[in-house]
Structures are given as structure tokens and as C-alpha cells.
Design a protein around this motif. Structure first.
Motif, PDB file in Angstrom:
ATOM      1  N   PRO B 235       0.215  -5.906  -1.540  1.00 15.49           N
ATOM      2  CA  PRO B 235       0.635  -5.064  -2.910  1.00 15.49           C
ATOM      3  C   PRO B 235       0.059  -3.725  -3.064  1.00 15.49           C
ATOM      4  O   PRO B 235       0.663  -2.843  -3.483  1.00 15.49           O
ATOM      5  N   ALA B 236      -1.320  -3.636  -2.696  1.00 17.94           N
ATOM      6  CA  ALA B 236      -1.815  -2.479  -3.007  1.00 17.94           C
ATOM      7  C   ALA B 236      -1.594  -1.325  -2.277  1.00 17.94           C
ATOM      8  O   ALA B 236      -1.564  -0.087  -2.860  1.00 17.94           O
ATOM      9  N   PHE B 237      -0.694  -1.612  -1.098  1.00 16.19           N
ATOM     10  CA  PHE B 237      -0.346  -0.467  -0.272  1.00 16.19           C
ATOM     11  C   PHE B 237       1.089   0.054  -0.807  1.00 16.19           C
ATOM     12  O   PHE B 237       1.615   1.231  -0.533  1.00 16.19           O
ATOM     13  N   VAL B 238       1.718  -0.612  -1.430  1.00 19.80           N
ATOM     14  CA  VAL B 238       3.125  -0.376  -2.003  1.00 19.80           C
ATOM     15  C   VAL B 238       3.084   0.112  -3.533  1.00 19.80           C
ATOM     16  O   VAL B 238       4.184   0.152  -4.060  1.00 19.80           O
ATOM     17  N   HIS B 239       1.887   0.023  -4.063  1.00 18.80           N
ATOM     18  CA  HIS B 239       1.727   0.473  -5.478  1.00 18.80           C
ATOM     19  C   HIS B 239       0.867   1.606  -5.628  1.00 18.80           C
ATOM     20  O   HIS B 239       0.195   1.869  -6.663  1.00 18.80           O
ATOM     21  N   ASN B 240       0.692   2.372  -4.353  1.00 18.82           N
ATOM     22  CA  ASN B 240      -0.283   3.571  -4.312  1.00 18.82           C
ATOM     23  C   ASN B 240      -1.614   3.305  -5.111  1.00 18.82           C
ATOM     24  O   ASN B 240      -2.239   4.139  -5.675  1.00 18.82           O
ATOM     25  N   ASP B 241      -2.284   1.915  -4.731  1.00 17.67           N
ATOM     26  CA  ASP B 241      -3.575   1.630  -5.396  1.00 17.67           C
ATOM     27  C   ASP B 241      -4.478   1.806  -4.280  1.00 17.67           C
ATOM     28  O   ASP B 241      -4.972   0.838  -3.777  1.00 17.67           O
ATOM     29  N   LEU B 242      -4.996   2.951  -4.069  1.00 15.85           N
ATOM     30  CA  LEU B 242      -6.102   3.199  -3.003  1.00 15.85           C
ATOM     31  C   LEU B 242      -7.357   2.398  -3.560  1.00 15.85           C
ATOM     32  O   LEU B 242      -8.100   2.038  -2.545  1.00 15.85           O
ATOM     33  N   SER B 243      -7.732   2.340  -4.791  1.00 12.23           N
ATOM     34  CA  SER B 243      -8.905   1.895  -5.036  1.00 12.23           C
ATOM     35  C   SER B 243      -8.993   0.593  -4.923  1.00 12.23           C
ATOM     36  O   SER B 243     -10.012  -0.239  -4.363  1.00 12.23           O
ATOM     37  N   GLN B 288      15.634  -3.882   0.319  1.00 16.09           N
ATOM     38  CA  GLN B 288      15.668  -4.909   1.350  1.00 16.09           C
ATOM     39  C   GLN B 288      14.264  -4.624   2.314  1.00 16.09           C
ATOM     40  O   GLN B 288      13.837  -5.444   3.119  1.00 16.09           O
ATOM     41  N   GLY B 289      13.766  -3.327   2.227  1.00 14.08           N
ATOM     42  CA  GLY B 289      12.218  -3.377   3.060  1.00 14.08           C
ATOM     43  C   GLY B 289      11.289  -4.112   2.503  1.00 14.08           C
ATOM     44  O   GLY B 289      11.367  -4.603   1.436  1.00 14.08           O
ATOM     45  N   LEU B 290      10.176  -4.457   3.379  1.00 13.52           N
ATOM     46  CA  LEU B 290       9.197  -5.024   2.698  1.00 13.52           C
ATOM     47  C   LEU B 290       8.300  -4.514   1.781  1.00 13.52           C
ATOM     48  O   LEU B 290       7.972  -5.160   0.907  1.00 13.52           O
ATOM     49  N   ALA B 291       8.289  -3.175   1.838  1.00 15.54           N
ATOM     50  CA  ALA B 291       7.633  -2.493   0.788  1.00 15.54           C
ATOM     51  C   ALA B 291       8.349  -2.597  -0.418  1.00 15.54           C
ATOM     52  O   ALA B 291       7.698  -3.125  -1.521  1.00 15.54           O
ATOM     53  N   GLU B 292       9.411  -2.666  -0.462  1.00 17.31           N
ATOM     54  CA  GLU B 292      10.315  -2.822  -1.678  1.00 17.31           C
ATOM     55  C   GLU B 292      10.262  -4.457  -2.214  1.00 17.31           C
ATOM     56  O   GLU B 292      10.087  -4.341  -3.411  1.00 17.31           O
ATOM     57  N   ARG B 293      10.413  -5.041  -1.394  1.00 15.35           N
ATOM     58  CA  ARG B 293      10.120  -6.549  -1.556  1.00 15.35           C
ATOM     59  C   ARG B 293       8.858  -6.986  -2.144  1.00 15.35           C
ATOM     60  O   ARG B 293       8.868  -7.771  -3.378  1.00 15.35           O
ATOM     61  N   THR B 294       7.844  -6.351  -1.526  1.00 16.81           N
ATOM     62  CA  THR B 294       6.539  -6.867  -2.141  1.00 16.81           C
ATOM     63  C   THR B 294       6.273  -5.995  -3.337  1.00 16.81           C
ATOM     64  O   THR B 294       5.692  -6.971  -4.365  1.00 16.81           O
ATOM     65  N   ARG B 297       7.708  -7.761  -6.517  1.00 21.85           N
ATOM     66  CA  ARG B 297       7.355  -9.332  -7.049  1.00 21.85           C
ATOM     67  C   ARG B 297       5.758  -9.414  -7.038  1.00 21.85           C
ATOM     68  O   ARG B 297       5.445 -10.111  -7.638  1.00 21.85           O
ATOM     69  N   TYR B 298       5.146  -8.375  -6.784  1.00 18.71           N
ATOM     70  CA  TYR B 298       3.724  -8.530  -6.694  1.00 18.71           C
ATOM     71  C   TYR B 298       2.917  -7.543  -7.187  1.00 18.71           C
ATOM     72  O   TYR B 298       3.399  -6.553  -7.368  1.00 18.71           O
ATOM     73  N   LEU B 299       1.865  -7.808  -8.039  1.00 18.55           N
ATOM     74  CA  LEU B 299       0.783  -6.879  -8.795  1.00 18.55           C
ATOM     75  C   LEU B 299      -0.326  -6.461  -7.929  1.00 18.55           C
ATOM     76  O   LEU B 299      -0.822  -7.240  -7.082  1.00 18.55           O
ATOM     77  N   SER B 300      -0.665  -5.135  -8.326  1.00 19.64           N
ATOM     78  CA  SER B 300      -1.849  -4.664  -7.748  1.00 19.64           C
ATOM     79  C   SER B 300      -2.664  -4.393  -9.005  1.00 19.64           C
ATOM     80  O   SER B 300      -2.170  -4.234  -9.851  1.00 19.64           O
TER      81      SER B 300
END
Lengths: 206, 486
Positions: B235-243, B288-294, B297-300
Motif C-alpha cells: 500500500p505505501a508504494f501506491v499511496h506515494n507514502d515514502l515515509s 485492473q493493475g495491481l497498483a490500482e487494486r491495492t 482497498r488498502y490503507l497506508s
């Protein structure tokens, strides 16, 4: 910068060590069974390998210990690793020395992994169980007891080898099982598409 | 303009060392995901059919650094030497021969593949290119209000980058290529261009050891590509959550819970369609991409806010959980001690357990589809006195391309016999190559390389081999050697 490095290292319990030795992470195993004392990743390690079904010692079992280092400023970046392998004697005992001093200059000593292999038996990893792949909690540094089950006929050699990993010493000891795994994969791996039966493919513009 | 303290800490941690590996742990989670994907894929049969490796995924292959450029050899050698032998993907070091400044390395096919996934996180600065925003497809980017100049200047001020780097525009500015671009980048030594080049050499190189070395490079690149794909299931990689990536709390939890060997198998029930392009598996703009699916549905941690907690939620004990359609423990929360009406959201181990239990099999499935996609275009060869060499296409509709036929002598030396263009074709006979049998007496094996485009215009490189010895199995190009480990 100091704060940043602290951020990374602060996530690990580090034991302060003298001299040039790098930092050492907290061991996830006890020093001895029931001692309640946390073991040391540095070693030494010893124990006995037994046949689970008979409780008799297993001779010539391969025991491989690997120390893995990571960059101390980071979180989980590999830096180097060092392996030692021994075989058990007639009493089933093994003893691995402490990490040599010359190898302690590397980065953060992050983990120690013990792998035991004996042909015809289910192998052993100190971090995970083979049956359900759950984390193992009964590994201890000294006086460790490794009970190996006979390898069930129905069990997959492929899964077994992947579970154990593929270090050089292990590959040497498991040659026959590697061939068995390859044959097994040839039967179980997803097939390629069937050969088309049409006499010729229709050419199309593209 | 000042950077936020959190952002600076993240920036500092990424740059303070060139070897910070973050996201899903390479040595454990990424390697395990790649192994499980490979076992569920067609890799085994493809290694046998395309390269004549009789042991398939367990065939040992040598990488001879002396066949690479000095810079490439050193870079690869240092990175491979860092791998954890306890996890099994560290290659065996063989005895150096005269003229070799670096020892050859040996590992089996599956091991090289897993090693590639680990190398994709080493050095850690590569991780800046593993981000892809699940909503926009954007790579790692700075929060609004933070400019490139201010971030770069700040990094120089903090001693992270030098003035020289600043003037050259090379100072770390807290951004990265989108993972979708990184996998296609020619700057990525484990990217698609590197894979295609190495694959081609793995068939056409004149000597056995050169082909083996090239195949190990192709496998490393494949593993790297699967590693980037797998990171988009964090989830962190698809929410731009570097920290959150740098804190590594979730990744560390997953690494400890599953290790490498405990990573679950790909979800066989999940239907993931073969993509038009590899990058579409990460992000296709259609959800349909894994990044979009993640991301959906999931939080960072960076996106947590009290508004995510439904009004009227009652605490059970000291706090409570919010469920989603996917997981029971989607979000944890607890009332503030000072003001019970204020509720603080967070992610705890129950959340991480649910997240990883749901995500890993899904990631594995995407990786398996990705691996099968990258090796699409299976060929089958047959030789007859009247028709010559017949090349059949088994599984993929191909566009036009070039077919190269090579003959392999008993000593392993290969040479080009013929090259011809091929027209677009559906599965069936791709082409026939007139070859007189008496012109093949010097050879023990024929190898074919096809290089071109698929029906969607995407690059494809594929191959096959045909043994000319009818009474014995084709010799493996990696027959056991007399070399010993150091």
C-alpha cells in the motif's frame, strides 16, 4: 543525519559491541531451551539431530549455518553473508563455532539461519516450519534438538527444496533430490499450449 | 520554503546511504513471491524447450563476469555477493581460472530468478522508482508546495547531495520514475530492454558459457521486473507514502511472519488477464493493475484520518476496528485519553496480518501472469527431409519478425545457419526453413531465435531448440563442471 540514522537503527535492538565489530541485532531465539535468556546471533551454536520416529541420532546430516549482514544505516538491505557447514557425527551432534572475528567487520548482523538436511528426511530451517510454513519458535542457540521426520512419499520434492533454499553445500548433498524435483516439475508444471492441429496458420495483415 | 519534518526524514533516510532497501524485503518476501510465481508458471517447461535445460528450474547456470564489461561485472558481482546464503539465492563462488579477475558464479535457474528480485532493491536508491500512484499512475512525487529546487537545495544543505550534484541536476529531489516507466527504462539494468538483449544473447552467443552468462542476466532481469511488480502490492508504494516505506513496519512484519519459504502460493482462483503490455499489470488506467487494486482497498499510514472511522463506532475495550469488504481489520482506532470524542486511527498487527494474508497470494498471481507474459510465444521445431525445418507457433498471435537458425556443434559452439523474415501468424506453422539434412552433419542441435512484435506491437523474443541426436537426450549446456567452490 544523526536523527535519520537513528530512525533506521532504532527499529532494531542493538547490542553495543566493542572494537571494530559492527552492530548486532537481537536474536529471535533463546540461548538454551527454557532458559529465558536471549541467545546471541554471533554463536556458537550446537545441538543434536535425531530421527523423529526412533529418537536415534542421525549421522552425516548436513548442518549449514549462515550469518546475514545488512547495511547498518538501512532497514533490510543485504550487505554480505557468511556460511559454515558441518556434518553430524555418529552421536548426531553438531557444533558451529562463533562467527569468526575476521567476519565481524561487516555491517549489521541481522540474522542467523540454520538449515539441516539429510536425504530421506524432511529438512529443517531455524526460522520456519516445513509443515505449515509458520515461524519456528523452538530453535535455541545451545543444546538445540532437531527432530527430522521421514520424508513422506506423497510430499513434493520441489516444495521441499524451495523451502530449504539452494546453498552450494545443500545442492551438493541433495543431488538426487534435485533430479527427483525436476522430474516432478516436468509432470506437474503447467503445460505449454497444445500444438495446433490446423494444417497451416492463416496469415493476416498487421 | 521549508520541507515538512516527516518528508525531510524520509529524504534523508533514502539518501543517507546508497544501500537502504525498503518496501517488501527483498531477501525474504520478494524472493519468496518470485519463487512461488515461478513454480506456478510455465517456466519449467520453457527452460527445457527453449534452452534444452534438462533439469528445468533446477538446472545450474554459470555467470562468468569476464564476459561482461568491467563496470557491469563489478557492479553485478558486488551486489550478488551481498545476498543472504541462508535464504538460498546467493550464488556459489567457483574457482577462478587464469585471466579471470572475478570468480565465476553458479546458481540454478530458480535461484537466479529470485536473486534478481532481491537485486532490484539493491542499492536501495532504486526503490525511488518502485512507486506508482494507484489513482494517477504517477511515480514518487513531492507533496504539494515542495519544489524541486527547494528539495534539492535542502538535500545539499543537509549534506545528502553535493553542490556539484546540485549544479548537474543530479541531487536527490524526492522524486522517481513511475514504476511503469522504470520497468521499460534503458537505465534499468534489470528492465525490459536488458531482458530482451540478454535473452537474445542467451541463444545466439557463440560459446556455451557466454550463453549461460547471458541467460543468468535474462533471469536476473526477469526477477527484477517481478520485484517491481510485487512492490505495487504494498500500500505505501501506491499511496506515494515514502515515509511509510522507509519506516518499514509493514514490510518487516511480513518478512518476519512469512520469511522467504513461507510466502503463500499465488491465488489460483484470481482471474488476471494476460496484459497487452507488462506495465499494464502494474497500472492500466482501468482499475485492473495491481497498483490500482491495492490502492483502492488498502490503507497506508500517511492517509489515515479520523474521517475514515464511521460515525457512531463504539470502542471494544480500549479501541476498535473498521472492516472493509476485503479484510476484517482494515483500520484500527482508539479514543484519545484526553478527549474520548477524538478518535485516532492507526494500523496494527491485526491489520497487517489481514493485509498480507490477502495481498501476497494476489501479488503472486500477478507475478505468475507477468512471468508467463514475458516468456510468451512458444515455438516447436521439427525437421524433415522434404520440408526442412518447420517452426510451429503454439500459443501466441505474432506480428512480423526475424527468425535466426543456429547450428550447435558437439563442443557447444553455435553459428548462424540462416536468417529470414517471418510474416504475422496465428498459432500454427510460423514458417518453414529449407535446410538440407546433409548440411547439418556438423551439428548436434539446432537453435532458433525469433525476434519481433506481437499482435499488439509489443516486443517479443522467443526461442526453441531441437536435438539432432535421435538416440540420446540433448546435452545440457550446463553439464556439471569440474570446478569447485572456493
Amino acid at each position: 543525519m544523526r536523527r535519520c540514522l537513528g530512525l533506521g537503527l532504532g527499529l532494531l535492538s542493538l547490542s553495543a559491541l566493542s572494537g571494530c565489530m559492527g552492530p548486532v541485532a537481537k536474536a529471535p531465539f533463546a540461548g538454551r531451551l527454557g532458559s529465558g535468556q536471549v541467545g546471541s546471533l554471533l554463536g556458537p551454536f550446537d545441538g543434536q539431530v535425531l530421527d523423529q520416529s526412533t529418537a536415534s541420532p542421525l549421522t552425516s546430516a548436513l548442518v549449514v549455518g549462515t550469518w546475514a549482514f545488512e547495511e547498518p544505516g538501512g532497514i533490510a538491505s543485504p550487505e554480505s553473508s557468511y556460511s559454515v557447514s558441518v556434518v553430524t557425527g555418529s552421536d548426531g551432534n553438531y557444533a558451529l563455532p562463533s562467527l569468526p572475528a575476521g567476519r565481524q567487520f561487516a555491517g549489521l548482523l541481522r540474522r542467523f539461519t540454520l538449515v539441516v538436511y539429510k536425504a530421506g528426511f524432511v529438512g529443517y530451517r531455524s526460522d520456519l516450519r516445513f509443515d505449515d510454513r509458520s515461524p519456528r519458535h523452538d530453535f535455541v542457540q545451545r543444546g538445540n534438538v532437531v527432530r527430522l521426520d521421514r520424508f513422506p512419499q506423497s510430499e513434493s520434492h520441489t516444495k521441499h527444496l524451495v523451502f530449504l533454499g539452494s546453498g552450494a553445500a545443500l545442492r551438493g548433498a541433495a543431488q538426487s533430490e534435485i533430479i527427483a524435483a525436476s522430474l516432478e516439475l516436468q509432470e506437474t508444471a503447467p503445460p505449454l499450449a497444445a500444438e495446433p492441429t490446423e494444417p497451416a496458420a492463416a496469415k493476416e495483415s498487421h | 520554503m521549508r520541507l515538512s519534518r516527516k518528508w525531510i526524514a524520509a529524504l534523508l533516510a533514502l539518501c543517507a546511504t546508497t544501500d537502504v532497501a525498503v518496501g517488501y524485503e527483498g531477501s525474504t518476501t520478494l524472493a519468496g513471491l518470485t519463487e512461488q510465481a515461478a513454480l506456478s508458471s510455465r517456466l519449467q517447461r520453457r527452460m527445457v524447450e527453449r534452452f534444452g535445460l534438462s533439469l528445468g528450474m533446477f538446472e545450474p547456470l554459470r555467470l562468468d563476469p569476464s564476459l561482461l564489461s568491467v563496470e557491469r561485472a563489478r557492479n553485478l558481482y558486488v551486489r550478488l555477493s551481498a545476498l543472504d546464503a541462508g535464504q538460498g539465492h546467493a550464488p556459489e563462488v567457483l574457482t577462478r581460472k587464469e585471466g579471470q579477475s572475478l570468480s565465476p558464479l553458479r546458481q540454478h535457474v530458480l535461484g537466479w530468478l529470485a536473486a534478481g528480485s532481491v537485486l532490484e532493491t539493491h542499492p536501495a536508491v532504486r526503490v525511488r522508482h518502485h512507486f506508482v500512484d494507484g489513482k494517477t499512475g504517477q511515480g514518487l512525487h513531492r507533496p504539494s508546495g515542495v519544489t524541486s529546487v527547494s528539495a534539492s537545495a535542502e538535500s545539499v544543505q543537509q549534506g545528502i547531495s553535493t553542490v556539484r550534484q546540485l549544479l548537474a541536476g543530479a541531487a536527490m529531489d524526492g522524486t522517481g520514475l513511475a514504476a511503469t516507466d522504470w520497468v521499460e527504462s534503458s537505465d534499468n539494468d534489470l528492465g525490459l530492454p536488458a531482458f530482451w538483449t540478454a535473452y537474445e544473447r542467451a541463444v545466439t552467443a557463440p560459446t556455451t558459457v557466454a550463453r549461460e552468462t547471458a541467460l543468468t542476466e535474462a533471469l536476473l532481469a526477469l526477477g527484477g521486473l517481478l520485484g517491481v511488480l510485487s512492490q505495487t502490492g504494498d500500500p505505501a508504494f501506491v499511496h506515494n507514502d515514502l515515509s511509510a516505506v522507509l519506516s518499514g513496519t509493514y514490510a518487516r512484519f511480513v518478512g518476519q511472519r512469512f520469511g522467504r519459504a513461507g510466502v503463500p502460493q499465488p491465488d489460483a482462483k484470481l482471474d488476471v488477464a494476460s496484459p497487452m503490455r507488462f506495465r499494464d499489470l502494474l497500472f492500466d488506467g482501468k482499475g485492473q493493475g495491481l497498483a490500482e487494486r491495492t490502492a483502492s482497498r488498502y490503507l497506508s499510514p500517511s492517509m489515515l484520518s479520523p474521517s475514515l472511522i464511521p460515525a457512531g463506532s463504539k470502542p471494544s475495550g480500549s479501541g476498535g476496528y473498521v472492516s472493509s469488504l476485503t479484510v476484517k481489520h482494515w483500520l484500527a482506532w482508539q479514543p484519545s485519553e484526553a478527549d474520548p470524542s477524538v478518535r485516532s486511527p492507526f494500523l496494527d498487527e491485526r491489520c497487517y496480518t489481514d493485509y498480507s494474508t490477502a495481498l501476497l497470494p494476489e501479488i503472486g498471481k500477478f507475478a505468475q501472469v507477468g512471468l508467463d507474459f514475458l516468456l510468451r510465444g512458444d515455438l516447436r521445431l521439427s525437421l524433415a527431409s522434404d520440408t526442412g525445418l518447420t517452426v510451429k507457433l503454439l500459443d501466441e498471435q505474432l506480428g512480423s519478425g526475424t527468425l535466426t537458425v543456429l547450428g550447435e556443434k558437439a563442443n557447444g559452439e553455435r553459428q548462424v545457419i540462416k536468417t529470414q523474415a517471418t510474416l504475422p501468424a496465428r498459432p500454427g506453422v510460423l514458417t518453414q526453413v529449407p535446410l538440407a539434412e546433409d548440411s547439418l552433419t556438423d551439428y548436434v542441435r539446432l537453435a532458433v531465435l525469433w525476434k519481433g512484435r506481437d499482435r499488439n506491437g509489443q516486443p517479443v523474443v522467443t526461442s526453441s531448440v531441437l536435438s539432432l541426436r535421435k538416440t540420446e537426450a540433448a546435452p545440457s549446456p550446463s553439464a556439471p563442471t569440474t570446478e569447485t567452490s572456493e
